[in-house]
Design an enzyme around this catalytic site. Sequence first.
Site, mmCIF file in Angstrom:
data_model
loop_
_atom_site.group_PDB
_atom_site.id
_atom_site.type_symbol
_atom_site.label_atom_id
_atom_site.label_comp_id
_atom_site.label_asym_id
_atom_site.label_seq_id
_atom_site.Cartn_x
_atom_site.Cartn_y
_atom_site.Cartn_z
ATOM 1 N N CYS A 1 0.796 -1.234 0.000
ATOM 2 C CA CYS A 1 0.000 0.000 0.000
ATOM 3 C C CYS A 1 0.828 1.284 0.000
ATOM 4 O O CYS A 1 0.723 2.083 -0.928
ATOM 5 C CB CYS A 1 -0.909 0.018 1.224
ATOM 6 S SG CYS A 1 -2.146 -1.275 1.179
HETATM 7 N N1 LIG Z 1 -3.005 -6.138 1.416
HETATM 8 C C1 LIG Z 1 -3.266 -5.091 2.150
HETATM 9 O O1 LIG Z 1 -2.710 -4.974 3.235
HETATM 10 C C2 LIG Z 1 -4.269 -4.025 1.699
HETATM 11 C C3 LIG Z 1 -4.737 -3.129 2.651
HETATM 12 C C4 LIG Z 1 -5.655 -2.153 2.270
HETATM 13 C C5 LIG Z 1 -6.063 -2.093 0.940
HETATM 14 N N2 LIG Z 1 -5.587 -2.962 0.010
HETATM 15 C C6 LIG Z 1 -6.105 -2.856 -1.353
HETATM 16 O O2 LIG Z 1 -7.044 -3.901 -1.595
HETATM 17 C C7 LIG Z 1 -6.975 -4.329 -2.953
HETATM 18 C C8 LIG Z 1 -6.684 -5.821 -3.018
HETATM 19 O O3 LIG Z 1 -5.422 -6.047 -2.410
HETATM 20 P P1 LIG Z 1 -4.941 -7.473 -1.904
HETATM 21 O O4 LIG Z 1 -3.735 -7.208 -1.064
HETATM 22 O O5 LIG Z 1 -6.075 -8.241 -1.326
HETATM 23 O O6 LIG Z 1 -4.496 -8.117 -3.310
HETATM 24 P P2 LIG Z 1 -4.170 -9.663 -3.629
HETATM 25 O O7 LIG Z 1 -3.295 -9.654 -4.812
HETATM 26 O O8 LIG Z 1 -3.777 -10.355 -2.364
HETATM 27 O O9 LIG Z 1 -5.587 -10.267 -4.024
HETATM 28 C C9 LIG Z 1 -6.300 -9.929 -5.171
HETATM 29 C C10 LIG Z 1 -7.062 -11.155 -5.632
HETATM 30 O O10 LIG Z 1 -7.876 -10.759 -6.726
HETATM 31 C C11 LIG Z 1 -7.869 -11.807 -7.700
HETATM 32 N N3 LIG Z 1 -8.270 -11.259 -8.982
HETATM 33 C C12 LIG Z 1 -7.529 -10.519 -9.834
HETATM 34 N N4 LIG Z 1 -8.285 -10.198 -10.934
HETATM 35 C C13 LIG Z 1 -9.502 -10.725 -10.743
HETATM 36 C C14 LIG Z 1 -10.694 -10.755 -11.532
HETATM 37 N N5 LIG Z 1 -10.766 -10.135 -12.715
HETATM 38 N N6 LIG Z 1 -11.758 -11.449 -11.053
HETATM 39 C C15 LIG Z 1 -11.686 -12.070 -9.860
HETATM 40 N N7 LIG Z 1 -10.588 -12.082 -9.079
HETATM 41 C C16 LIG Z 1 -9.506 -11.417 -9.511
HETATM 42 C C17 LIG Z 1 -6.450 -12.357 -7.615
HETATM 43 O O11 LIG Z 1 -6.373 -13.671 -8.138
HETATM 44 C C18 LIG Z 1 -6.171 -12.307 -6.096
HETATM 45 O O12 LIG Z 1 -6.562 -13.505 -5.461
HETATM 46 C C19 LIG Z 1 -5.904 -3.459 -3.615
HETATM 47 O O13 LIG Z 1 -6.519 -2.353 -4.185
HETATM 48 C C20 LIG Z 1 -5.057 -3.013 -2.438
HETATM 49 O O14 LIG Z 1 -4.400 -1.811 -2.711
HETATM 50 C C21 LIG Z 1 -4.707 -3.954 0.388
#
Ligand SMILES: NC(=O)c1ccc[n+]([C@@H]2O[C@H](COP(=O)([O-])OP(=O)(O)OC[C@H]3O[C@@H](n4cnc5c(N)ncnc54)[C@H](O)[C@@H]3O)[C@@H](O)[C@H]2O)c1
Length: 402
Positions: A241
């Site tokens: 992030c």
């Molecule tokens: N990880 C953190 O600590 C955190 C904290 C706050 C916000 N965020 C935000 O949350 C969002 C997700 O982050 P994350 O860390 O969970 O990412 P991640 O990469 O762990 O997970 C994303 C998931 O989405 C899936 N995916 C991708 N394209 C897809 C589609 N078209 N259809 C269905 N599934 C799909 C992927 O296979 C993966 O499992 C991002 O915008 C990130 O910036 C993350």
Amino acid sequence: MQTFMQKITDRSAHVSVIGLGYVGLPLAIGFAQAGYQVTGIDTDPQKVAGISVLAEVDSVSICVPTPLGKTKDPDISYIVSVTEAIRERLHPGQLIVLESTTYPGTTDEVLLPRLASTGLQVGHDFCLAFSPERIDPGNTVFRLANTPKILGGVTPQCTQAAMYLYQQIIATVVPVSSSRAAEMVKLLENTFRAVNIGLVNEVALMCARLGLDVWEVIDAAATKPFGFMPFYPGPGLGGHCIPLDPHYLAWKLKTLDYRARFIELADDINTNMPHWVVTRVADVLNDVQKSIKGSKILVLGVAYKADTNDLRESPALDVLRLLQAKGSEVFFHDPFITEVDISGVYSTELSDRMLNWADCVVITTNHSTYNYDSIVAQARLIVDTRNATRHVKEGREKIYKL
Ligand SMILES: NC(=O)c1ccc[n+]([C@@H]2O[C@H](COP(=O)([O-])OP(=O)(O)OC[C@H]3O[C@@H](n4cnc5c(N)ncnc54)[C@H](O)[C@@H]3O)[C@@H](O)[C@H]2O)c1
């Protein structure tokens, strides 16, 4: 949306989460534990069921990645492709909530026109909101249920419907006036961290020039009971992030002819920290008549954060690459990670033999499982970028802080 509220109340609602990663999976589990039927949707076949279920579900929470492109511009292609899939199956009484971190305006400029093109009316036939995730990986105190959640709907009806759903699994849901305000809240939170870490990293550079111990200065300043919040220097920014999200904001502002100067400056300082670490290593070796080229270096901790196995954007990777590029022979140890994607850089056991083998040991992550007394006892020289050795009493003359 009356039926939607009723279904939330009597637990007959079918809830869905798209993207079962760090953010989506705990959310899906939270809804399931609250008694809802939940379907997780992911492109990774290991993780789930297909997209056709969207035609049945009452709510969709979108938690897909929002990376940066090569030029540090937002890549919202995941959000767009998921929105297209939802549009095909959008039906009256459905709630769509975007959770992925993104720039202000994404919900009402990118999602809304696509969903509204079905002829369904937002706030009346379907609801649309933005609610940023605040997950803190590794935090055992603040989790999904007890971390207040910000929520902003495209219309007041949207805010109301989304709040009602999220209040079933989260103790405090904080409404804001619009989806844009909610998007901006998340970017303020992360920009606040990036800028303050940038500031304290620059203070570390200043202290080095002034011959001062930055950690002593911060600890002393932190005794002020008001008006000061301690941030700590380190080898650079890491995680999914903080290094990325401020660029979403800067990009959006660029389209409005405004340069986000604090973001640019903090990014400049933070991304240069791995270079500073390597300069420090070179200076320390120089003091004992050794050149960095040909030196043996052991790097301790490659995860971006203590006590996690999260390598994403970890500055330790840059430190490894830079040391290798300078001609050092580099090994690393991390209790949670055994491989990095850098050819020629391997993990090793943490033994007295390896600690003694290294001309210099560099601490890049302050994992709490390390025995720092014994590390200092065995190592010949230590560059400690995290003040991890602060409690070590013996052998302090070998320790060089950032
Ligand atoms: N990880 C953190 O600590 C955190 C904290 C706050 C916000 N965020 C935000 O949350 C969002 C997700 O982050 P994350 O860390 O969970 O990412 P991640 O990469 O762990 O997970 C994303 C998931 O989405 C899936 N995916 C991708 N394209 C897809 C589609 N078209 N259809 C269905 N599934 C799909 C992927 O296979 C993966 O499992 C991002 O915008 C990130 O910036 C993350």
